[in-house]
Write a protein that holds these residues in place. Structure first.
Motif, mmCIF file in Angstrom:
data_model
loop_
_atom_site.group_PDB
_atom_site.id
_atom_site.type_symbol
_atom_site.label_atom_id
_atom_site.label_comp_id
_atom_site.label_asym_id
_atom_site.label_seq_id
_atom_site.Cartn_x
_atom_site.Cartn_y
_atom_site.Cartn_z
ATOM 1 N N MET A 133 0.844 -1.135 -0.004
ATOM 2 C CA MET A 133 0.024 0.142 -0.123
ATOM 3 C C MET A 133 0.812 1.356 0.017
ATOM 4 N N ALA A 134 0.548 2.198 -0.750
ATOM 5 C CA ALA A 134 1.200 3.407 -0.874
ATOM 6 C C ALA A 134 0.614 4.553 0.109
ATOM 7 N N ASP A 135 1.503 5.645 0.568
ATOM 8 C CA ASP A 135 1.009 6.450 1.458
ATOM 9 C C ASP A 135 0.277 7.507 0.482
ATOM 10 N N ARG A 136 -1.091 7.933 1.049
ATOM 11 C CA ARG A 136 -1.692 8.898 0.059
ATOM 12 C C ARG A 136 -1.054 10.070 -0.232
ATOM 13 N N SER A 137 -0.001 10.673 0.850
ATOM 14 C CA SER A 137 0.615 12.194 0.343
ATOM 15 C C SER A 137 1.622 11.673 -0.819
ATOM 16 N N THR A 138 2.127 10.495 -0.685
ATOM 17 C CA THR A 138 3.036 10.164 -1.707
ATOM 18 C C THR A 138 2.288 10.010 -2.992
ATOM 19 N N VAL A 139 1.048 9.240 -3.165
ATOM 20 C CA VAL A 139 0.384 9.283 -4.327
ATOM 21 C C VAL A 139 0.135 10.782 -5.193
ATOM 22 N N PHE A 140 -0.186 11.585 -4.310
ATOM 23 C CA PHE A 140 -0.472 12.865 -4.936
ATOM 24 C C PHE A 140 0.652 13.833 -5.102
ATOM 25 N N GLU A 141 1.627 13.851 -4.439
ATOM 26 C CA GLU A 141 2.874 14.715 -4.478
ATOM 27 C C GLU A 141 3.518 13.975 -5.658
ATOM 28 N N SER A 142 3.395 12.947 -6.015
ATOM 29 C CA SER A 142 4.126 12.407 -7.271
ATOM 30 C C SER A 142 3.372 13.074 -8.581
ATOM 31 N N LEU A 143 2.225 13.286 -8.579
ATOM 32 C CA LEU A 143 1.640 13.880 -9.643
ATOM 33 C C LEU A 143 1.979 15.176 -10.246
ATOM 34 N N ARG A 144 1.892 15.615 -11.481
ATOM 35 C CA ARG A 144 2.248 16.990 -11.909
ATOM 36 C C ARG A 144 1.208 17.834 -11.899
ATOM 37 N N PRO A 145 1.247 19.079 -11.473
ATOM 38 C CA PRO A 145 0.145 19.865 -11.344
ATOM 39 C C PRO A 145 -0.560 20.249 -12.585
ATOM 40 N N VAL A 146 -1.871 20.234 -12.628
ATOM 41 C CA VAL A 146 -2.661 20.648 -13.894
ATOM 42 C C VAL A 146 -2.294 21.973 -14.495
ATOM 43 N N PRO A 147 -1.863 22.426 -15.606
ATOM 44 C CA PRO A 147 -1.508 23.456 -15.924
ATOM 45 C C PRO A 147 -2.582 24.724 -15.531
ATOM 46 N N GLU A 148 -2.050 25.770 -15.172
ATOM 47 C CA GLU A 148 -2.976 26.816 -14.873
ATOM 48 C C GLU A 148 -2.782 28.076 -16.023
#
Length: 341
Positions: free
Chosen positions: A1-16
């Motif tokens: 199981m992966a830590d939830r913070s690791t999952v979301f922090e590993s993703l690139r931000p949606v361009p603004e």
């Protein structure tokens, strides 16, 4: 199981992008990938009511709710905020109906309770269920005639899914997190059943907060491509057609307003209906027959080039010509007769 913070922090931000509301419609004309616009709807009265506190926001909504029954999803007490399947692949929430005031008061009464049930009003048609809300809080979308929906609830997690229409979603109250994947990542997201779904669309079976890479190893590949955006009140996100999106309401009280529209003519059929019909008619045929039908689909549907029609005189091509409202209606009537036998 992966830590939830690791999952979301590993993703690139949606361009603004920096836009004002008057520029949105023309920007959408060229849009094919997601983007976020910060503060696009900060002047909405609904957003302004939310800045005064959740109670003021609830009163603003109550004052505009029509006198009719609203459909609400209610989770089990202590069941967490994830709206998903239970262990028997039924739903882990029940659906009920009631007056808007009672539902909203129920959300307020459960705020802060450790075993509070998830309470979620999903995809409520703004014009049908509220008086004046859409007129007071609206984005200019040019010639588009979108379906306008509102989503109201406590903390929620809605599994990744796709929608056929394009979507502009506005975080009006609370905070939202969108996690997005392009359409070609569907196999890496492990979609579940087609006909047994929480809200009519197949959903990813992966728990984004606790992904099990033993059960879902290809999700690691999707994570390398995924995008994430956290929205504050007044922020908006564009989710293109068929992009997978996992949506979370992060605050005790959350409101989202979204606009759905299709670029295709209204007389065309729904692609998901064709998929269901193909499962019924083709999927379980012998492999040799399926190969023939694959070639026929390529010839008539996906390639659809000169070799499909050049040998047929003009005026005699029927539905092989680009569809019109009349020929689409004829084809729909033929299908209805065929399916009713």
């Amino acid at each position: 199981m992966a830590d939830r913070s690791t999952v979301f922090e590993s993703l690139r931000p949606v361009p603004e992008e920096v836009l004002d509301a008057s520029e949105l419609a023309s920007r959408l004309d060229q849009a094919s990938e997601p983007f976020v616009v910060r503060g696009l709807a900060t002047d909405w009265p609904l957003v302004q009511a939310g800045t005064l506190g959740p109670d003021q926001a609830r009163e603003y909504l109550k004052a505009r709710a029509r006198d009719r029954k609203f459909t609400v999803n209610v989770g089990m007490p202590g069941g967490g905020e994830r709206l998903f399947y239970d262990e028997e692949m039924g739903m882990n929430f029940r659906t009920a109906q009631g007056p808007f005031d009672e539902i909203i008061d129920g959300i307020a009464a459960n705020e802060g309770k450790p075993d509070a049930p998830t309470i979620y009003l999903a995809s409520v048609d703004v014009g049908d269920y509220f008086q004046g809300l859409g007129e007071e809080n609206r984005l200019p979308l040019g010639q588009r005639r979108p379906i306008e929906s509102i989503w109201i609830g406590s903390r929620t997690r809605v599994a990744a899914h796709t929608d056929v229409p394009n979507n502009v979603a506005v975080c009006a109250i609370g905070r939202r997190r969108f996690t997005l994947f392009p359409p070609d990542q569907f196999a890496n997201l492990y979609p579940g059943p087609i006909e047994n779904t929480p809200a009519g669309r197949p959903i990813s079976m992966v728990d984004f907060h606790r992904p099990d890479f033993m059960a879902h190893p290809r999700f690691a590949e999707a994570m390398g491509i995924g995008l994430v955006a956290e929205l504050n009140p007044g922020d908006a996100i564009f989710v293109p057609s068929l992009w997978w999106h996992h949506v979370e309401g992060l605050s005790p009280f959350n409101v989202l307003v979204n606009y759905w529209w299709r670029d295709a003519p209204a007389f065309l059929g729904k692609p998901e209906d064709a998929l269901n019909h193909a499962i019924l008619a083709i999927r379980d045929l012998p492999p040799a027959d399926k190969a023939i039908w694959r070639a026929l689909f390529d010839f008539y549907v996906f390639d659809n080039g000169p070799r499909t029609v050049d040998h047929i005189p003009k005026g005699a091509r029927g539905v092989l010509d680009p569809l019109t409202p009349d020929t689409a209606g004829q084809l729909r009537a033929f299908l209805l007769r065929s399916l009713s036998r």
